[in-house]
Design an enzyme around this catalytic site. Sequence first.
Site, short mmCIF file in Angstrom:
data_model
loop_
_atom_site.label_atom_id
_atom_site.label_comp_id
_atom_site.label_asym_id
_atom_site.label_seq_id
_atom_site.Cartn_x
_atom_site.Cartn_y
_atom_site.Cartn_z
N HIS A 16 0.84 -1.21 0.00
CA HIS A 16 0.00 0.00 0.00
C HIS A 16 0.87 1.25 0.00
CE1 HIS A 16 -2.94 3.01 1.54
NE2 HIS A 16 -3.70 2.38 0.67
N CYS A 17 1.95 1.22 0.76
CA CYS A 17 2.83 2.39 0.88
C CYS A 17 3.51 2.75 -0.44
CB CYS A 17 3.93 2.15 1.89
SG CYS A 17 3.42 1.52 3.47
N ILE A 18 3.69 1.78 -1.31
CA ILE A 18 4.45 2.07 -2.55
C ILE A 18 3.52 2.38 -3.73
CG2 ILE A 18 6.36 0.64 -1.74
CD1 ILE A 18 5.63 -1.34 -4.07
#
Length: 365
Positions: free
Chosen positions: A355-357
């Site tokens: 999700h962070c990337i």
Amino acid sequence: MSALLSGVPAADGFRMPGEFEPHSGCWIAWPERPDNWRLGAKPAQAAYTEVARAIATSEPVTMAVSDAQFEHARTVLPAEVRLVEISTDDAWIRDMGPTFVVDERGRRRGIDWRFNAWGGLEGGLYFPWDRDDRVAAKVCEIEGADRYRAPIVLEGGSIHVDGEGTLIATEECLLNHNRNPELTREQIEEALRDHLGVEKIVWLGRGVFNDETDGHVDNLACFAAPGKVLLTWSDDASDPQHEISADAADRLEAAADAKGRPLEVVRLPSPGPIEISAEEAAGVDAVAGTLPRRAGDRLAASYANFFLGTKAIVFPLVDERHDDEAAEILRATFPGREVIGVPAREILLGGGNIHCITQQVPAVG
Ligand code: KQY
């Protein structure tokens, strides 16, 4: 062209859609810094490539890549992934990229939050971060989305919305003195309402144990749909994650959303505990001013940190003991979507996950 707007999105009739609403595509930024990614970022690049490949099976993917890595990235990434040259300090577009908002007339705009590398000079993860702080404006330019420059420090991974007026976030992150020390809780809530078109903020306490972002909510919990939240969960009372997740569950189950509905909480198993090995730590260049990677440090692993695509869920494979169970829960939660697991330990070693990337671009019109 992307115009710089005055005013705030909510007053102009814009809202942030839920991630489960349709996308027109997704952005990722290519990893390369050797003081965060081991072995010159080659293993991380392979993992990012597989994430891009998985998402690109069902929606367009754009990869932001530096000049130095452009040719190499073009060689290894699938042909269907669009590459654009953008300078960054690292590779977390969830946090440095724009948060897109939409209105009922079918328009899409971007919010360009201030970015300080997860805490600036008080616990931030690297210095400088000015290239990251310019990424959102460049993405808006390429997407043709007019842009609001928000007056507060905020990362996209520190908020989740249901698209119907409710936002979840952690106090550990949003109220941390290393983000907006001059603002009270009420003033931060006002900025969230003004920019994201939300009415109700459900505050959770802490994020995942040992999360270097100061407890981003995207590693702990997310909306699967309005009224339904997925939460990382540990039954092991001796694991510090147990108390953190129990507190989050209590707060979510006691809350009503913006429409007055109760929240159903679906528990995802907590992977691990997973630690950095000596070999992994030795592969990262030590650089003053950058968070060190030390053997034995616990990684903030979580299955909640997945990409929620229009037709697919792309989730991190991080622990063979729990991967299948996580996949089953995700399949049951998202029956209309293909659930694709991608080996993600190399992304986890950099301090975040799928999700962070990623950063979705909501569909309009
Ligand atoms: O949780 C996220 N949204 C980002 C993680 C960033 C880690 C930086 N090393």
